[in-house]
Design a protein around this motif. Structure first.
Motif, PDB file in Angstrom:
ATOM      1  N   THR A 187       8.256   0.545 -10.874  1.00  0.00           N
ATOM      2  CA  THR A 187       7.114   0.369  -9.980  1.00  0.00           C
ATOM      3  C   THR A 187       5.873   0.884 -10.694  1.00  0.00           C
ATOM      4  O   THR A 187       5.885   1.953 -11.290  1.00  0.00           O
ATOM      5  CB  THR A 187       7.334   1.132  -8.663  1.00  0.00           C
TER       6      THR A 187
ATOM      7  N   PHE B 124       1.444   1.424 -10.510  1.00  0.00           N
ATOM      8  CA  PHE B 124       0.431   1.708  -9.509  1.00  0.00           C
ATOM      9  C   PHE B 124      -0.936   1.286 -10.002  1.00  0.00           C
ATOM     10  O   PHE B 124      -1.198   1.250 -11.202  1.00  0.00           O
ATOM     11  CB  PHE B 124       0.441   3.185  -9.108  1.00  0.00           C
TER      12      PHE B 124
ATOM     13  N   GLU C 278       0.862  -1.174   0.000  1.00  0.00           N
ATOM     14  CA  GLU C 278       0.000   0.000   0.000  1.00  0.00           C
ATOM     15  C   GLU C 278       0.896   1.221   0.000  1.00  0.00           C
ATOM     16  O   GLU C 278       1.962   1.226   0.626  1.00  0.00           O
ATOM     17  CB  GLU C 278      -0.912   0.010   1.221  1.00  0.00           C
ATOM     18  N   ARG C 279       0.475   2.250  -0.723  1.00  0.00           N
ATOM     19  CA  ARG C 279       1.284   3.462  -0.838  1.00  0.00           C
ATOM     20  C   ARG C 279       1.664   4.008   0.528  1.00  0.00           C
ATOM     21  O   ARG C 279       0.912   3.911   1.481  1.00  0.00           O
ATOM     22  CB  ARG C 279       0.498   4.518  -1.622  1.00  0.00           C
ATOM     23  N   GLU C 280       2.814   4.588   0.606  1.00  0.00           N
ATOM     24  CA  GLU C 280       3.386   5.060   1.869  1.00  0.00           C
ATOM     25  C   GLU C 280       2.593   6.168   2.559  1.00  0.00           C
ATOM     26  O   GLU C 280       2.942   6.569   3.651  1.00  0.00           O
ATOM     27  CB  GLU C 280       4.816   5.537   1.636  1.00  0.00           C
TER      28      GLU C 280
ATOM     29  N   ILE D 139       5.585   4.213 -12.610  1.00  0.00           N
ATOM     30  CA  ILE D 139       5.683   5.510 -11.965  1.00  0.00           C
ATOM     31  C   ILE D 139       7.007   6.118 -12.395  1.00  0.00           C
ATOM     32  O   ILE D 139       8.045   5.455 -12.345  1.00  0.00           O
ATOM     33  CB  ILE D 139       5.657   5.347 -10.434  1.00  0.00           C
TER      34      ILE D 139
ATOM     35  N   ASP E 102      -4.407   2.430  -2.657  1.00  0.00           N
ATOM     36  CA  ASP E 102      -3.439   2.779  -3.691  1.00  0.00           C
ATOM     37  C   ASP E 102      -2.281   1.797  -3.587  1.00  0.00           C
ATOM     38  O   ASP E 102      -1.503   1.834  -2.643  1.00  0.00           O
ATOM     39  CB  ASP E 102      -2.969   4.220  -3.453  1.00  0.00           C
TER      40      ASP E 102
ATOM     41  N   HIS F 116       1.210   0.007  -4.916  1.00  0.00           N
ATOM     42  CA  HIS F 116       2.432   0.158  -5.706  1.00  0.00           C
ATOM     43  C   HIS F 116       2.979  -1.245  -5.928  1.00  0.00           C
ATOM     44  O   HIS F 116       3.131  -2.011  -4.975  1.00  0.00           O
ATOM     45  CB  HIS F 116       3.439   1.041  -4.987  1.00  0.00           C
TER      46      HIS F 116
END
Length: 140
Positions: free
Chosen positions: A98, A100, A42-44, A138, A81, A83
């Motif tokens: 990477t 998304f 999961e996105r940071e 990305i 979201d 990645h």
């Protein structure tokens, strides 16, 4: 793989997602090539995010949508979201692109493709809608 075989696999995938336990979202690896795998997280933006998994070809990993470490909103309709760093045909993830993808926390995400230029994400959302779209790297 013929077009009819691909359609059959897609139908099985959608049915699998529809039948999954509604208490978890799952991420499925349906990349071509027995050695194709990816690392997904999961996105940071979520400091408590704990969903960080390597998913090998043909496997899946799941996480409860109501777990704040998997879904910051805690709502089934919340958007996660993802990645995704892909190792096609056993390639190293070091320096890999990477990608998304977005999917609702009460749904499921299926990653398909046979090279880094045709990766597709199919999301079965909590409300039953299904979106399929190419995903792109990305920019670094």
């Amino acid at each position: 793989m013929t077009c009819s075989t691909k359609l059959l696999l897609m139908a099985i995938t959608v049915l699998t997602l529809w039948l999954q336990i509604s208490q978890a979202y799952c991420v499925y690896n349906r990349l071509d090539g027995a050695d194709s795998y990816f690392y997904v997280k999961e996105r940071e933006v979520n400091p408590r995010a704990s969903f960080k998994k390597q998913i090998n070809n043909g496997e899946r990993e799941c996480c409860p949508w109501n777990n704040g470490e998997c879904n910051l909103t805690g709502k089934q309709e919340g958007i996660v979201d993802f990645h995704i760093t892909i190792g096609m045909y056993g390639a190293s993830l070091e320096g890999a692109d990477t990608f998304f993808a977005f999917c609702s926390a009460g749904g499921g995400l299926v990653i398909t493709g046979n090279n880094l230029y045709n990766i597709t994400a199919t999301c079965n959302h909590a409300d039953g809608k299904v979106n399929t779209r190419p995903i792109f790297a990305i920019e670094k």
